[in-house]
Motif scaffolding. Structure first.
Motif, PDB file in Angstrom:
ATOM      1  N   LEU A  53       0.858  -1.194   0.000  1.00  0.00           N
ATOM      2  CA  LEU A  53       0.000   0.000   0.000  1.00  0.00           C
ATOM      3  C   LEU A  53       0.888   1.235   0.000  1.00  0.00           C
ATOM      4  O   LEU A  53       1.738   1.398   0.883  1.00  0.00           O
ATOM      5  CB  LEU A  53      -0.921   0.001   1.232  1.00  0.00           C
ATOM      6  CG  LEU A  53      -1.966  -1.117   1.290  1.00  0.00           C
ATOM      7  CD1 LEU A  53      -2.769  -1.020   2.594  1.00  0.00           C
ATOM      8  CD2 LEU A  53      -2.913  -1.067   0.094  1.00  0.00           C
ATOM      9  N   ASP A  54       0.662   2.104  -0.962  1.00  0.00           N
ATOM     10  CA  ASP A  54       1.544   3.261  -1.162  1.00  0.00           C
ATOM     11  C   ASP A  54       0.881   4.594  -0.792  1.00  0.00           C
ATOM     12  O   ASP A  54      -0.339   4.707  -0.730  1.00  0.00           O
ATOM     13  CB  ASP A  54       1.952   3.346  -2.639  1.00  0.00           C
ATOM     14  CG  ASP A  54       2.996   2.308  -3.020  1.00  0.00           C
ATOM     15  OD1 ASP A  54       3.194   1.349  -2.264  1.00  0.00           O
ATOM     16  OD2 ASP A  54       3.602   2.479  -4.097  1.00  0.00           O
ATOM     17  N   ASP A  55       1.753   5.585  -0.625  1.00  0.00           N
ATOM     18  CA  ASP A  55       1.402   7.005  -0.548  1.00  0.00           C
ATOM     19  C   ASP A  55       0.810   7.435   0.794  1.00  0.00           C
ATOM     20  O   ASP A  55       0.378   8.567   0.938  1.00  0.00           O
ATOM     21  CB  ASP A  55       0.456   7.444  -1.678  1.00  0.00           C
ATOM     22  CG  ASP A  55       1.065   7.260  -3.062  1.00  0.00           C
ATOM     23  OD1 ASP A  55       2.239   6.828  -3.143  1.00  0.00           O
ATOM     24  OD2 ASP A  55       0.372   7.525  -4.052  1.00  0.00           O
ATOM     25  N   GLY A  56       0.789   6.546   1.788  1.00  0.00           N
ATOM     26  CA  GLY A  56       0.338   6.942   3.118  1.00  0.00           C
ATOM     27  C   GLY A  56       1.509   7.436   3.950  1.00  0.00           C
ATOM     28  O   GLY A  56       2.584   7.676   3.394  1.00  0.00           O
ATOM     29  N   ASN A 104      10.392   2.977   2.068  1.00  0.00           N
ATOM     30  CA  ASN A 104      10.609   4.386   1.706  1.00  0.00           C
ATOM     31  C   ASN A 104      10.021   4.651   0.314  1.00  0.00           C
ATOM     32  O   ASN A 104      10.286   3.905  -0.636  1.00  0.00           O
ATOM     33  CB  ASN A 104      12.136   4.609   1.724  1.00  0.00           C
ATOM     34  CG  ASN A 104      12.561   6.030   1.423  1.00  0.00           C
ATOM     35  OD1 ASN A 104      11.888   6.771   0.716  1.00  0.00           O
ATOM     36  ND2 ASN A 104      13.722   6.404   1.960  1.00  0.00           N
ATOM     37  N   HIS A 105       9.235   5.710   0.202  1.00  0.00           N
ATOM     38  CA  HIS A 105       8.601   6.065  -1.090  1.00  0.00           C
ATOM     39  C   HIS A 105       8.861   7.550  -1.417  1.00  0.00           C
ATOM     40  O   HIS A 105       8.046   8.167  -2.087  1.00  0.00           O
ATOM     41  CB  HIS A 105       7.106   5.765  -0.999  1.00  0.00           C
ATOM     42  CG  HIS A 105       6.361   5.733  -2.304  1.00  0.00           C
ATOM     43  ND1 HIS A 105       6.887   5.242  -3.480  1.00  0.00           N
ATOM     44  CD2 HIS A 105       5.103   6.133  -2.614  1.00  0.00           C
ATOM     45  CE1 HIS A 105       5.978   5.347  -4.443  1.00  0.00           C
ATOM     46  NE2 HIS A 105       4.899   5.892  -3.952  1.00  0.00           N
ATOM     47  N   THR A 106       9.977   8.054  -0.941  1.00  0.00           N
ATOM     48  CA  THR A 106      10.445   9.450  -1.080  1.00  0.00           C
ATOM     49  C   THR A 106       9.672  10.413  -0.175  1.00  0.00           C
ATOM     50  O   THR A 106       8.689  10.031   0.454  1.00  0.00           O
ATOM     51  CB  THR A 106      10.387  10.022  -2.522  1.00  0.00           C
ATOM     52  OG1 THR A 106       9.021  10.295  -2.887  1.00  0.00           O
ATOM     53  CG2 THR A 106      11.061   9.098  -3.511  1.00  0.00           C
ATOM     54  N   HIS A 108       8.518  13.735  -1.211  1.00  0.00           N
ATOM     55  CA  HIS A 108       7.466  14.497  -1.915  1.00  0.00           C
ATOM     56  C   HIS A 108       6.809  13.725  -3.057  1.00  0.00           C
ATOM     57  O   HIS A 108       6.021  14.305  -3.790  1.00  0.00           O
ATOM     58  CB  HIS A 108       8.060  15.760  -2.563  1.00  0.00           C
ATOM     59  CG  HIS A 108       8.535  16.787  -1.611  1.00  0.00           C
ATOM     60  ND1 HIS A 108       9.878  17.074  -1.439  1.00  0.00           N
ATOM     61  CD2 HIS A 108       7.867  17.609  -0.780  1.00  0.00           C
ATOM     62  CE1 HIS A 108       9.998  18.045  -0.543  1.00  0.00           C
ATOM     63  NE2 HIS A 108       8.797  18.379  -0.128  1.00  0.00           N
ATOM     64  N   HIS A 109       7.235  12.500  -3.301  1.00  0.00           N
ATOM     65  CA  HIS A 109       6.700  11.735  -4.424  1.00  0.00           C
ATOM     66  C   HIS A 109       6.955  12.411  -5.774  1.00  0.00           C
ATOM     67  O   HIS A 109       6.060  12.537  -6.629  1.00  0.00           O
ATOM     68  CB  HIS A 109       5.183  11.535  -4.245  1.00  0.00           C
ATOM     69  CG  HIS A 109       4.652  10.298  -4.907  1.00  0.00           C
ATOM     70  ND1 HIS A 109       4.317  10.261  -6.241  1.00  0.00           N
ATOM     71  CD2 HIS A 109       4.386   9.071  -4.423  1.00  0.00           C
ATOM     72  CE1 HIS A 109       3.864   9.044  -6.529  1.00  0.00           C
ATOM     73  NE2 HIS A 109       3.907   8.306  -5.445  1.00  0.00           N
ATOM     74  N   PRO A 110       8.180  12.847  -6.049  1.00  0.00           N
ATOM     75  CA  PRO A 110       8.459  13.447  -7.353  1.00  0.00           C
ATOM     76  C   PRO A 110       8.494  12.372  -8.425  1.00  0.00           C
ATOM     77  O   PRO A 110       8.950  11.258  -8.174  1.00  0.00           O
ATOM     78  CB  PRO A 110       9.848  14.060  -7.164  1.00  0.00           C
ATOM     79  CG  PRO A 110      10.503  13.185  -6.138  1.00  0.00           C
ATOM     80  CD  PRO A 110       9.391  12.733  -5.214  1.00  0.00           C
ATOM     81  N   MET A 198      -1.439  -1.259  -4.386  1.00  0.00           N
ATOM     82  CA  MET A 198      -2.651  -0.469  -4.166  1.00  0.00           C
ATOM     83  C   MET A 198      -2.266   0.711  -3.270  1.00  0.00           C
ATOM     84  O   MET A 198      -1.092   0.886  -2.976  1.00  0.00           O
ATOM     85  CB  MET A 198      -3.771  -1.333  -3.569  1.00  0.00           C
ATOM     86  CG  MET A 198      -4.277  -2.375  -4.581  1.00  0.00           C
ATOM     87  SD  MET A 198      -5.666  -3.370  -4.026  1.00  0.00           S
ATOM     88  CE  MET A 198      -7.007  -2.183  -4.107  1.00  0.00           C
ATOM     89  N   HIS A 199      -3.241   1.538  -2.893  1.00  0.00           N
ATOM     90  CA  HIS A 199      -2.925   2.792  -2.200  1.00  0.00           C
ATOM     91  C   HIS A 199      -3.813   3.008  -0.976  1.00  0.00           C
ATOM     92  O   HIS A 199      -5.024   2.814  -1.056  1.00  0.00           O
ATOM     93  CB  HIS A 199      -3.093   3.972  -3.168  1.00  0.00           C
ATOM     94  CG  HIS A 199      -2.125   3.943  -4.302  1.00  0.00           C
ATOM     95  ND1 HIS A 199      -2.304   3.140  -5.406  1.00  0.00           N
ATOM     96  CD2 HIS A 199      -0.949   4.602  -4.497  1.00  0.00           C
ATOM     97  CE1 HIS A 199      -1.276   3.312  -6.232  1.00  0.00           C
ATOM     98  NE2 HIS A 199      -0.438   4.182  -5.711  1.00  0.00           N
ATOM     99  N   ASP A 200      -3.183   3.467   0.119  1.00  0.00           N
ATOM    100  CA  ASP A 200      -3.965   3.902   1.284  1.00  0.00           C
ATOM    101  C   ASP A 200      -3.780   5.399   1.512  1.00  0.00           C
ATOM    102  O   ASP A 200      -4.149   5.924   2.550  1.00  0.00           O
ATOM    103  CB  ASP A 200      -3.595   3.107   2.543  1.00  0.00           C
ATOM    104  CG  ASP A 200      -2.196   3.398   3.050  1.00  0.00           C
ATOM    105  OD1 ASP A 200      -1.306   3.707   2.223  1.00  0.00           O
ATOM    106  OD2 ASP A 200      -1.975   3.322   4.276  1.00  0.00           O
TER     107      ASP A 200
HETATM  108 ZN   LIG Z   1       3.211   6.455  -5.001  1.00  0.00          ZN
END
Ligand SMILES: [Zn+2]
Length: 211
Positions: A53-56, A104-106, A108-110, A198-200
């Motif tokens: 799960l990404d972006d949380g 780790n997904h950075t 700022h998500h550039p 997927m994303h949370d």
């Molecule tokens: Zn992402």
């Protein structure tokens, strides 16, 4: 004796880091990343998959993901964005306490066009923050958008982080898709060793959580 910096660190333990480097030329400092450096699945004949799960973390959705994971006994892998983790360290700690993996997904998500300097900044600041919150060094990195030709992926590779992409993605960044469509898409595509994305976080994720 406490220095001012130490006092500030006590008062604001998760103070955001300084702004990223402005001069963002590709310095050629890091070796480019190739597909051989990246895992999009694992080779196995066992009926096992990884759900990532990404972006949380997200105040709204991450608790739902944690609840579902607990009820269904699903180990999750969360790829966290630094600028969200700094706002919700309690959620990061809940993920850790429940035994899930934190990557780790950075910061700022550039996406495209990130040079070595700000790529390194994105990776290192997020590593430092996640280590500060959890006391553990993340070993996994997911490049935003799965983009490998950027300073972020190159810096993560140079740091010895394992680069993880995916081979199953139901397109849940499109919030218009129903939970049923998302679930059916995942089930149609999973194979032994699949890594599901997927994303949370990062937008409306009601369908993702329901799926
Ligand atoms: Zn992402």
């Amino acid at each position: 004796m406490f220095s001012l910096a130490m006092l500030l660190a006590l008062a604001f333990p998760f103070l955001p880091p300084p702004a990223p480097v402005k001069n963002d030329a590709d310095t050629g400092h890091f070796l480019p990343v190739s597909q051989a450096d990246v895992s999009s699945s694992i080779s196995t004949t066992q009926k096992v998959v990884a759900l990532t799960l990404d972006d949380g973390p997200s105040r709204r959705y991450t608790p739902i993901a944690l609840q579902v994971a607990q009820t269904e006994h699903i180990p999750l892998t969360f790829f966290l964005i630094g600028q969200e983790a700094v706002k919700h360290p309690d959620l990061v700690l809940q993920e850790q306490a429940a035994g899930h993996v934190i990557g780790n997904h950075t910061w700022h998500h550039p996406l495209m066009g990130v040079g070595d300097a700000s790529g390194a900044w994105e990776v290192h600041q997020t590593q430092l923050l996640l280590m500060k919150i959890t006391g553990q060094r993340p070993t996994l990195f997911r490049p935003p958008g799965g983009e490998l030709n950027t300073g972020t992926a190159a810096a993560a590779r140079a740091d010895g982080l394992q680069l993880i992409t995916w081979n199953v993605f139901p397109g849940d960044t499109d919030a218009k898709l129903s939970a049923d469509v998302l679930a059916k898409s995942v089930l149609a595509h999973v194979r032994p060793g699949s890594i599901i994305l997927m994303h949370d976080g990062g937008g409306h994720r009601d369908s993702s959580m329901a799926a």
